[in-house]
Design a protein around this motif. Sequence first.
Motif, PDB file in Angstrom:
ATOM      1  N   SER A 164      15.894   9.507  16.191  1.00  0.00           N
ATOM      2  CA  SER A 164      16.102   9.363  14.756  1.00  0.00           C
ATOM      3  C   SER A 164      15.897  10.705  14.067  1.00  0.00           C
ATOM      4  O   SER A 164      15.096  11.534  14.510  1.00  0.00           O
ATOM      5  N   CYS A 165      16.598  10.904  12.968  1.00  0.00           N
ATOM      6  CA  CYS A 165      16.408  12.093  12.142  1.00  0.00           C
ATOM      7  C   CYS A 165      15.531  11.795  10.928  1.00  0.00           C
ATOM      8  O   CYS A 165      15.354  12.652  10.063  1.00  0.00           O
ATOM      9  N   GLN A 166      14.989  10.590  10.847  1.00  0.00           N
ATOM     10  CA  GLN A 166      14.224  10.156   9.687  1.00  0.00           C
ATOM     11  C   GLN A 166      12.724  10.370   9.918  1.00  0.00           C
ATOM     12  O   GLN A 166      12.237  10.362  11.048  1.00  0.00           O
ATOM     13  N   ASN A 167      11.998  10.567   8.828  1.00  0.00           N
ATOM     14  CA  ASN A 167      10.548  10.666   8.898  1.00  0.00           C
ATOM     15  C   ASN A 167       9.940   9.270   8.883  1.00  0.00           C
ATOM     16  O   ASN A 167      10.263   8.459   8.013  1.00  0.00           O
ATOM     17  N   GLY A 168       9.083   9.001   9.842  1.00  0.00           N
ATOM     18  CA  GLY A 168       8.430   7.703   9.876  1.00  0.00           C
ATOM     19  C   GLY A 168       7.986   7.330  11.267  1.00  0.00           C
ATOM     20  O   GLY A 168       8.059   8.120  12.209  1.00  0.00           O
ATOM     21  N   LEU A 169       7.513   6.086  11.393  1.00  0.00           N
ATOM     22  CA  LEU A 169       6.969   5.570  12.644  1.00  0.00           C
ATOM     23  C   LEU A 169       7.616   4.245  13.008  1.00  0.00           C
ATOM     24  O   LEU A 169       8.110   3.524  12.143  1.00  0.00           O
ATOM     25  N   ARG A 170       7.559   3.921  14.301  1.00  0.00           N
ATOM     26  CA  ARG A 170       7.939   2.590  14.776  1.00  0.00           C
ATOM     27  C   ARG A 170       6.708   1.707  14.811  1.00  0.00           C
ATOM     28  O   ARG A 170       5.652   2.118  15.283  1.00  0.00           O
ATOM     29  N   HIS A 219       0.814  -1.213   0.000  1.00  0.00           N
ATOM     30  CA  HIS A 219       0.000   0.000   0.000  1.00  0.00           C
ATOM     31  C   HIS A 219       0.849   1.264   0.000  1.00  0.00           C
ATOM     32  O   HIS A 219       0.454   2.292   0.542  1.00  0.00           O
ATOM     33  N   LYS A 220       2.034   1.166  -0.609  1.00  0.00           N
ATOM     34  CA  LYS A 220       2.913   2.294  -0.929  1.00  0.00           C
ATOM     35  C   LYS A 220       3.719   2.825   0.253  1.00  0.00           C
ATOM     36  O   LYS A 220       4.401   3.844   0.131  1.00  0.00           O
ATOM     37  N   PHE A 221       3.669   2.172   1.412  1.00  0.00           N
ATOM     38  CA  PHE A 221       4.566   2.520   2.502  1.00  0.00           C
ATOM     39  C   PHE A 221       5.956   1.963   2.187  1.00  0.00           C
ATOM     40  O   PHE A 221       6.105   1.106   1.318  1.00  0.00           O
ATOM     41  N   TYR A 222       6.956   2.438   2.907  1.00  0.00           N
ATOM     42  CA  TYR A 222       8.310   1.900   2.751  1.00  0.00           C
ATOM     43  C   TYR A 222       8.922   1.683   4.130  1.00  0.00           C
ATOM     44  O   TYR A 222       8.504   2.311   5.121  1.00  0.00           O
ATOM     45  N   GLY A 279       5.782  11.784   1.065  1.00  0.00           N
ATOM     46  CA  GLY A 279       5.144  13.088   1.201  1.00  0.00           C
ATOM     47  C   GLY A 279       4.652  13.442   2.585  1.00  0.00           C
ATOM     48  O   GLY A 279       4.162  14.556   2.801  1.00  0.00           O
ATOM     49  N   LEU A 280       4.777  12.513   3.556  1.00  0.00           N
ATOM     50  CA  LEU A 280       4.290  12.786   4.905  1.00  0.00           C
ATOM     51  C   LEU A 280       5.443  12.753   5.910  1.00  0.00           C
ATOM     52  O   LEU A 280       6.300  11.876   5.853  1.00  0.00           O
ATOM     53  N   THR A 281       5.441  13.715   6.822  1.00  0.00           N
ATOM     54  CA  THR A 281       6.388  13.655   7.929  1.00  0.00           C
ATOM     55  C   THR A 281       5.930  12.593   8.916  1.00  0.00           C
ATOM     56  O   THR A 281       4.799  12.096   8.835  1.00  0.00           O
ATOM     57  N   GLY A 282       6.784  12.262   9.864  1.00  0.00           N
ATOM     58  CA  GLY A 282       6.391  11.282  10.865  1.00  0.00           C
ATOM     59  C   GLY A 282       5.176  11.729  11.657  1.00  0.00           C
ATOM     60  O   GLY A 282       4.252  10.944  11.921  1.00  0.00           O
ATOM     61  N   GLY A 283       5.140  13.010  12.036  1.00  0.00           N
ATOM     62  CA  GLY A 283       4.008  13.531  12.793  1.00  0.00           C
ATOM     63  C   GLY A 283       2.718  13.486  12.008  1.00  0.00           C
ATOM     64  O   GLY A 283       1.658  13.128  12.529  1.00  0.00           O
ATOM     65  N   GLN A 284       2.804  13.861  10.733  1.00  0.00           N
ATOM     66  CA  GLN A 284       1.615  13.818   9.876  1.00  0.00           C
ATOM     67  C   GLN A 284       1.122  12.389   9.697  1.00  0.00           C
ATOM     68  O   GLN A 284      -0.088  12.120   9.753  1.00  0.00           O
ATOM     69  N   LEU A 285       2.047  11.466   9.501  1.00  0.00           N
ATOM     70  CA  LEU A 285       1.670  10.067   9.301  1.00  0.00           C
ATOM     71  C   LEU A 285       1.040   9.484  10.555  1.00  0.00           C
ATOM     72  O   LEU A 285       0.027   8.771  10.477  1.00  0.00           O
ATOM     73  N   ALA A 286       1.638   9.768  11.716  1.00  0.00           N
ATOM     74  CA  ALA A 286       1.092   9.245  12.969  1.00  0.00           C
ATOM     75  C   ALA A 286      -0.334   9.731  13.190  1.00  0.00           C
ATOM     76  O   ALA A 286      -1.221   8.952  13.589  1.00  0.00           O
ATOM     77  N   ARG A 287      -0.567  11.002  12.908  1.00  0.00           N
ATOM     78  CA  ARG A 287      -1.905  11.562  13.106  1.00  0.00           C
ATOM     79  C   ARG A 287      -2.890  11.008  12.085  1.00  0.00           C
ATOM     80  O   ARG A 287      -4.025  10.637  12.422  1.00  0.00           O
ATOM     81  N   GLU A 288      -2.485  10.941  10.821  1.00  0.00           N
ATOM     82  CA  GLU A 288      -3.367  10.436   9.776  1.00  0.00           C
ATOM     83  C   GLU A 288      -3.792   8.993  10.046  1.00  0.00           C
ATOM     84  O   GLU A 288      -4.958   8.631   9.862  1.00  0.00           O
ATOM     85  N   LEU A 289      -2.858   8.169  10.487  1.00  0.00           N
ATOM     86  CA  LEU A 289      -3.181   6.761  10.718  1.00  0.00           C
ATOM     87  C   LEU A 289      -4.179   6.577  11.855  1.00  0.00           C
ATOM     88  O   LEU A 289      -4.912   5.579  11.880  1.00  0.00           O
TER      89      LEU A 289
END
Length: 438
Positions: free
Chosen positions: A404-410, A353-356, A379-389
């Motif tokens: 971490s300096c990377q955008n994403g979630l655990r 579903h296009k996640f990496y 296209g989403l920062t970690g904060g945006q992704l966490a909230r959207e999900l």
Amino acid sequence: MRNTPIDKSLVDGIIGSLGIEDFEKATIREVKSVAAQSEKASGVEFIKLEMGIPGLPASQVGVDAQVKALQDGIAHSYPDIQGYPGLKEEASRFVKAFIGVDVNAEGCVPVCGSMQGTFASFLTCSQCDKKKDTVLFIDPGFPVQKMQLQVMGVKYETFDVYDYRGDKLAPKLESYLSKGNICAMVYSNPNNPSWICFNEDELKAIGELATKYDTIVMEDLAYFAMDFRKDLSTPFQAPYQPSVARYTDNYMLFISGSKAFSYAGERIGVVCISNALFRRHYDDLAHRYEGLPFGLVFSTRMLYALSSGTSHSAQYAMAAMMKAASDGEYDFRGEISIYGVRAGKLKEIFKRHKFYVVYDKDLDEPIADGFYFTIGYPGLTGGQLARELLYYGVSGICLKTTGSCQNGLRVCTSFITDAQIEEMDRRLAIFEENHPVE
């Protein structure tokens, strides 16, 4: 846009009521609270990926031993501050069986989980040398360890290892160690949250620099032997759990009962201090603590001041689990291998579903499937992704909170059921439709 499984206004209202202004910085407890309240208000079950809690029954070997110890009356006795001798001996043997190094029983000290172990270790390491007042984190890592230093007023530095694997690690470490102010280095292996695993060359570099700059390595083995790409299950036989202990005498190993034995509730772990470090005298420690060596300052001063020891009956449980594992009678890795199976299934769904996967490689080798992995979305920062999900009934924590300096979630795999894996597929299909990738 298709309707989300949970109404956005409901989730936004709960986030607002909790005063969370920036989801990039939201703590595990805050994310958990939003998920719990949203689940209750909406009636939609959340797929909870934020909490690193064991999702399996506690080891029966440990439960039986602890119950017997209680029935035999052990609860009336204070444990020795150095630890139950039976556990110390079995911890020493366990390290030999599964890491392949020798640590004397005197240096294997029971603690109330690795959390207490790291707190006492930070206190001890930061007082060894007045010139060395700073801890270095090889991140990403466990956020609460930084909070521990904040509580005790000890300084720290940190860097994200994402761009510094392999030959790049040693120069990066040396750029910090050469300043002369680093008392200890901290990392987890396998890593929480990225699940990267340092290889022997990287561990050798860490060990050699620890010796060169006289810095103590705090190696957090909370996810002991959980690199499921290798068969680390046979005691006293290679391959062993990789460890810096092969490359320096300046080490402390933190072996927890929480994940390997699913024994988190009893708060039991063992700190294994190298033979040389345990008996080493530091001038500043000796001046402050009546001439005691490092290991005895750790146990008879730091641990004694914190808790006067560790739950007596839980020490009997840990001793029994370690003994059974070392005897080849208890395949603890077999029990916890389900985490790797779940991770493999979840990664496939996210990628479809296009996640990496953010931390996707150990140098040239794909990351192992295990207790954690990391995800991002274009296209989403970690904060945006966490909230959207959250609108899709999925909760996770931002990588930024782990250093971490990377955008994403655990993503934590511990509580995922087969039914939820199917539901995750359905929800992420809606997410993908609502967030098309160019």
